[in-house]
Scaffold this motif. Structure first.
Motif, PDB file in Angstrom:
ATOM      1  N   LYS A   1     -52.293 -10.633  -5.668  1.00  0.00           N
ATOM      2  CA  LYS A   1     -52.208  -9.784  -4.481  1.00  0.00           C
ATOM      3  C   LYS A   1     -51.949  -8.320  -4.843  1.00  0.00           C
ATOM      4  CE  LYS A   1     -49.808 -13.654  -2.206  1.00  0.00           C
ATOM      5  NZ  LYS A   1     -49.673 -14.449  -3.440  1.00  0.00           N
TER       6      LYS A   1
ATOM      7  N   PHE B   1     -48.505  -6.392  -0.402  1.00  0.00           N
ATOM      8  CA  PHE B   1     -49.276  -7.235   0.511  1.00  0.00           C
ATOM      9  C   PHE B   1     -48.336  -7.953   1.484  1.00  0.00           C
ATOM     10  CE2 PHE B   1     -51.239 -11.523   1.279  1.00  0.00           C
ATOM     11  CZ  PHE B   1     -52.274 -11.085   2.094  1.00  0.00           C
ATOM     12  N   LYS B   2     -48.647  -7.856   2.780  1.00  0.00           N
ATOM     13  CA  LYS B   2     -47.874  -8.428   3.890  1.00  0.00           C
ATOM     14  C   LYS B   2     -46.541  -7.712   4.127  1.00  0.00           C
ATOM     15  CE  LYS B   2     -47.943 -12.959   3.061  1.00  0.00           C
ATOM     16  NZ  LYS B   2     -47.833 -14.429   3.371  1.00  0.00           N
TER      17      LYS B   2
ATOM     18  N   LYS C   1     -56.013 -15.359   5.469  1.00  0.00           N
ATOM     19  CA  LYS C   1     -55.410 -14.856   4.233  1.00  0.00           C
ATOM     20  C   LYS C   1     -53.896 -14.708   4.369  1.00  0.00           C
ATOM     21  CE  LYS C   1     -56.483 -10.006   5.369  1.00  0.00           C
ATOM     22  NZ  LYS C   1     -57.282  -8.829   4.963  1.00  0.00           N
ATOM     23  N   TYR C   2     -53.425 -14.427   5.566  1.00  0.00           N
ATOM     24  CA  TYR C   2     -51.977 -14.308   5.773  1.00  0.00           C
ATOM     25  C   TYR C   2     -51.326 -15.690   5.828  1.00  0.00           C
ATOM     26  CZ  TYR C   2     -53.317  -9.566   6.971  1.00  0.00           C
ATOM     27  OH  TYR C   2     -53.845  -8.301   6.940  1.00  0.00           O
TER      28      TYR C   2
ATOM     29  N   ASP D   1     -54.999 -12.562  -1.065  1.00  0.00           N
ATOM     30  CA  ASP D   1     -55.162 -11.174  -0.628  1.00  0.00           C
ATOM     31  C   ASP D   1     -56.631 -10.757  -0.688  1.00  0.00           C
ATOM     32  OD1 ASP D   1     -54.896  -8.559   0.099  1.00  0.00           O
ATOM     33  OD2 ASP D   1     -53.786  -7.934  -1.687  1.00  0.00           O
TER      34      ASP D   1
ATOM     35  N   SER E   1     -58.696  -8.282   0.477  1.00  0.00           N
ATOM     36  CA  SER E   1     -58.378  -6.954   1.009  1.00  0.00           C
ATOM     37  C   SER E   1     -59.168  -6.588   2.258  1.00  0.00           C
ATOM     38  CB  SER E   1     -58.610  -5.886  -0.070  1.00  0.00           C
ATOM     39  OG  SER E   1     -57.937  -6.198  -1.258  1.00  0.00           O
TER      40      SER E   1
END
Length: 445
Positions: free
Chosen positions: A197, A201-202, A316-317, A322, A324
């Protein structure tokens, strides 16, 4: 009674009209790669804009040379075991006559070669959107070289090359649902599972820095896609290319509207990013199916793809990979949807007499589509992951964490997308300077 006289079928002759049409279509497909660069470039943060543009542009250089040296021969040469092609006279394009026709068609081999080159260029460029912000440019360039050689060229032969196993099985892929979109989407997933990731990320906001660029890019993609799709029939003699042109417009419109409707219901707003992404999802889904379905079928294909791709981008979450810029959610999922729906919506009145389930043809074609879809998906996913792993263990795939945080544009290209040093012009020169103890505030790009 005099004996019947059997006349041999008249051999195809070079058609200036079809040749000109295909050269125009080739140029339209090429412009899709800069369009993709703008589409992706607007979706990333300011500090990654140039890198995103370059990841697409470098494909135009690398893949062109590979295609001339051996790629065209591997993809479309004489079949070798249903897996790969090879015609030694095509190496370096050294033994192709100016007016030599592509077998069974009215266009020169050179025209078919350059049209297919544009497909080979954009396919690895599609992968780049999943890897934004974190991949070394040298590693990306090496990955393109290896991936085109061991993944794209063989898969193109499977799907479109005479003797290729998917071609002979009867898998329908008018313009690249399997060979381009599923291939690129599966590759993207394979690589990101290896490299991991992005930093933050997040956690950190990673919003598009320029939605106008995104809209411009999607518009160029939509425009160029008519060459991508309609040109894949290699001529204008029987109306199938015209059907594909019409269905491309219809499915794209339906997908955009469906994505926006889903977005409004789910999130409460109609976004420009949703409109652009929905249009691309429709373009992806109609690419394999547009020659086989009716215009009403194209509405169905587009609408289904618009909703399902909009749902897929959030995976993806949920699963923690990740991706993008949603290459998996749009290209992999959209390609799978468009390819499989042929087995349901094929009308038998387009590119062939094959009928899908809803037109009385049963599930025969659906199972053939499944074979093509999942073979390409599995092969590309595994081989792409292996290539990424090998590159990562040798020269390294990722920039350092500090370089990623500071900005990959400066680290890899020694440039920035926007120069704000002269912002304000004369007003800046005459402004009263701020007190020395004023706190400076920085905006994270």
């Amino acid at each position: 009674m005099a004996p019947a006289i059997t006349l041999a079928a008249e051999a195809p002759k070079l058609s200036a009209a079809n040749t000109g049409f295909m050269l125009i279509c080739s140029a339209l497909v090429l412009i899709m790669t800069p369009g993709l660069a703008f589409f992706y470039g607007g979706m990333v943060r300011v500090k990654s804009t140039l890198n995103m543009l370059m990841m697409s542009f470098i494909s135009m250089g690398i893949v062109t040379i590979l295609w001339v040296l051996y790629g065209f021969s591997l993809a479309f040469g004489t079949d070798k075991g249903s897996f790969i092609g090879w015609t030694s006279g095509w190496v370096g394009l050294s033994d192709i006559g100016l007016t030599e026709l592509w077998d069974g068609y009215t266009i020169p081999v050179f025209v078919f070669m350059v049209f297919q080159l544009m497909f080979a260029i954009i396919t690895p460029a599609l992968i780049s959107g999943a890897l934004a912000d974190r991949v070394k440019f040298t590693a990306w360039s090496l990955f393109i070289t290896l991936w085109a050689t061991v993944v794209y060229f063989p898969v193109a032969h499977w799907v479109w090359g005479t003797g290729g196993w998917a071609f002979e099985l009867g898998v329908i892929d008018f313009a690249g649902g399997t060979a381009v979109h599923i291939n690129a989407g599966a590759a993207a997933l394979g690589v990101i599972l290896v490299i991991g990731k992005r930093v933050g990320f997040k956690k950190d906001p990673m919003r598009p820095h320029s939605l106008p660029l995104v809209m411009l890019g999607s518009g160029l993609l939509w425009f160029g896609w008519f060459g991508f799709n309609a040109g894949s029939w290699l001529g204008n003699d029987d109306g199938v290319g015209a059907l594909m042109f019409v269905n491309t417009q219809i499915a794209t419109a339906a997908a955009m509207l469906a994505w926006l409707l889903y977005e409004k219901i789910r999130h409460g707003a109609f976004t420009t990013l949703g409109a652009a992404s929905g249009a691309v999802a429709g373009l992806v889904a109609i690419t394999p199916s547009g020659g086989a379905v009716s215009p009403l079928g194209a509405i169905a294909v587009g609408a289904i793809a618009g909703v399902l791709c909009a749902m897929a981008v959030g995976l993806k979450y949920k699963f923690g990979y990740d991706d993008s810029l949603d290459v998996v959610g749009v290209h992999l999922v959209g390609g799978v949807i468009g390819s499989l729906l042929i087995g349901l919506f094929a009308s038998g009145k387009g590119q062939s007499t094959v009928e899908g389930l809803f037109y009385g043809g049963g599930l025969t074609q659906f199972w053939k589509q499944c074979a093509g879809v999942f073979a390409v998906l599995g092969y590309s996913l595994v081989v792409s992951a292996v290539l990424a792993f090998l590159i990562d263990r040798t020269i390294g795939m990722r920039v350092t964490e500090d370089e990623e945080i500071t900005g990959i544009d400066q680290a890899e290209h020694a440039e920035t997308a926007y120069d704000f040093s002269g912002a304000g012009g004369g007003a800046a020169r005459t402004a009263v300077p701020a007190p020395a103890d004023t706190d400076a505030k920085k905006v994270d790009a």
